[in-house]
Scaffold this active site. Structure first.
Site, PDB file in Angstrom:
ATOM      1  N   GLN A  23     -18.024  -5.421   1.145  1.00  0.00           N
ATOM      2  CA  GLN A  23     -19.087  -5.628   2.120  1.00  0.00           C
ATOM      3  C   GLN A  23     -20.029  -4.432   2.167  1.00  0.00           C
ATOM      4  O   GLN A  23     -21.245  -4.588   2.324  1.00  0.00           O
ATOM      5  CB  GLN A  23     -18.478  -5.869   3.511  1.00  0.00           C
ATOM      6  CG  GLN A  23     -19.472  -6.288   4.577  1.00  0.00           C
ATOM      7  CD  GLN A  23     -19.986  -7.700   4.359  1.00  0.00           C
ATOM      8  OE1 GLN A  23     -19.333  -8.508   3.716  1.00  0.00           O
ATOM      9  NE2 GLN A  23     -21.165  -7.997   4.884  1.00  0.00           N
ATOM     10  N   GLY A  68      10.528 -21.282  -5.696  1.00  0.00           N
ATOM     11  CA  GLY A  68       9.755 -20.240  -5.030  1.00  0.00           C
ATOM     12  C   GLY A  68      10.644 -19.217  -4.351  1.00  0.00           C
ATOM     13  O   GLY A  68      11.455 -18.542  -4.985  1.00  0.00           O
ATOM     14  N   SER A 111       4.014 -12.829   2.497  1.00  0.00           N
ATOM     15  CA  SER A 111       3.954 -12.179   3.810  1.00  0.00           C
ATOM     16  C   SER A 111       4.837 -12.894   4.816  1.00  0.00           C
ATOM     17  O   SER A 111       5.456 -12.257   5.690  1.00  0.00           O
ATOM     18  CB  SER A 111       2.504 -12.134   4.304  1.00  0.00           C
ATOM     19  OG  SER A 111       1.728 -11.243   3.527  1.00  0.00           O
ATOM     20  N   GLU A 162       6.720 -11.041  -5.109  1.00  0.00           N
ATOM     21  CA  GLU A 162       7.766 -10.187  -4.521  1.00  0.00           C
ATOM     22  C   GLU A 162       8.016 -10.539  -3.056  1.00  0.00           C
ATOM     23  O   GLU A 162       8.319  -9.674  -2.237  1.00  0.00           O
ATOM     24  CB  GLU A 162       7.413  -8.704  -4.657  1.00  0.00           C
ATOM     25  CG  GLU A 162       7.804  -8.105  -5.997  1.00  0.00           C
ATOM     26  CD  GLU A 162       9.292  -8.129  -6.274  1.00  0.00           C
ATOM     27  OE1 GLU A 162      10.092  -8.061  -5.335  1.00  0.00           O
ATOM     28  OE2 GLU A 162       9.655  -8.233  -7.456  1.00  0.00           O
TER      29      GLU A 162
END
Length: 377
Positions: A334, A129, A364, A361
């Site tokens: 929504q 990862g 977060s 990429e």
């Protein structure tokens, strides 16, 4: 930021193409799990397969701001295609331009920029990862070249690529300094697409598990120098993250446009629902947040155009753009209510396509780690 005439012209040209040639067919691309061959030629004719490449190799010689603007508009038309073009331009064509030998550039760039092939960037593995230095794929030196064995996971374009930049450990005892990058032809014996993943979104962009079974790579297909693979992988972070950040802006931009159009037409209690404060204020807040994220992305691109290091700016742009996109697209859905949940209105597909942008990429969490390091430097 204030755009130059050239930057504005690029944006308008790509916007027209994306809205006319991509957006109406996006659902069909998704259903087909891919794109027709003639689309790559269309993209090449517009200069979108070599956006930042110099004119002498057939590129468009765009600056990073123009490149980002183009990706925004491509993503507004079709999110999955913007992923392919981001990888193709920043990692494959960009990697060859920075590190390729004249012979490698002459061999690959004409087809890549001319729309006769694309590339894959094979770094990630199932158990590594974000920790690129822990890859297990091995490259063993043999007469005339190398033998590659191992496996990669989550490789975009793994099925359709003509060439892949593959990272392998050529000297495992040296740790990250023992990693080397190789140019691997995907029709090489032993290059195996083990699985095309079935994903939540971006289904027209193939994501594959790749296996290398004793793949022979000639010496002249080493990209850069032996042992420079880790540095090469990290050197692509800025352009890659700016590209994904631009993609986020484009998908959110399209979702918000759909929501605003719907809110102007849909009537409730005798007036368009955009005139109801709850709806109007929601859309106003989303528009403001999206514009702030857009400016952050363009700022990161502008810093890169100066030649200065912009990893912090790129990470900020990617973090803010990806998380803002989720809020904007969710708010757009929504606004449409039950219709937003239906595929035919387009927001549902964008919602699925957008979610991965907080993962690839650099997640977060990784972006926050990079930013935090800059704060303490």
């Amino acid at each position: 930021m204030i755009l130059t005439e050239t930057q504005d012209a690029v944006r308008e040209m790509v916007r027209d193409f994306a809205q006319e040639r991509l957006r109406p067919r996006s659902a069909a691309f998704e259903a087909a799990d891919g794109y027709p061959d003639d689309l790559w030629r269309e993209l090449a004719a517009l200069g979108l397969m070599g956006m930042t490449a110099p004119e002498e190799v057939g590129g468009s010689a765009l600056d990073t701001v123009s490149y980002s603007l183009a990706l925004i508009e491509i993503a507004a038309g079709d999110g999955a295609l913007s992923t392919i073009l981001s990888i193709h331009n920043s990692l494959i064509v960009g990697g060859l331009l920075k590190l390729g030998t004249p012979a490698q550039q002459a061999r690959f760039l004409p087809d890549l920029i001319g729309g006769r092939g694309t590339g894959a960037f094979a770094l990630t593995e199932a158990d590594t990862g974000s920790d690129a230095s822990a890859i297990r794929t091995r490259a063993v030196k043999v007469d005339g070249g190398w033998r590659l064995n191992g496996a990669k996971q989550f490789i975009s374009n793994g099925r359709i690529a003509k060439v892949a930049i593959v990272f392998a450990m050529s000297n495992p005892e040296a740790g990250k300094r023992g990693m080397t990058a190789f140019l691997v032809l995907t029709d090489s014996p032993g290059y195996v697409v083990e699985k095309v993943e079935h994903k939540l979104g971006q289904k027209a962009s193939d994501t594959c598990a790749i296996r290398f079974d004793d793949v022979f790579v000639p010496d002249d297909m080493v990209l850069g120098a032996e042992g420079e693979g880790y540095r090469i992988a990290l050197s692509n972070l800025e352009a890659g993250r700016i590209g994904i950040a631009a993609q986020c802006i484009g998908m959110a931009q399209e979702a918000l446009k759909i929501a605003i159009g719907y809110a102007k037409e849909r009537r409730s209690f005798g007036q368009a629902i955009i005139e109801h404060q709850a709806v109007g204020h929601r859309l106003a807040g989303l528009a403001a947040k999206l514009e702030a994220a857009r400016q952050l992305v363009l700022h990161a691109a502008a810093v890169k155009d100066t030649g200065a290091s912009c990893l912090t700016e790129a990470s900020m742009a990617k973090l803010v753009a990806s998380e803002t996109a989720e809020e904007v697209v969710s708010g757009a859905l929504q606004t449409l209510g039950g219709y937003g949940y239906l595929e035919e209105y387009g927001v549902a597909r964008i919602y699925r396509d957008m979610r991965v942008c907080q993962i690839y990429e650099g997640t977060s969490d990784i972006q926050r780690m990079v930013i935090a390091r800059a704060l303490t430097a």
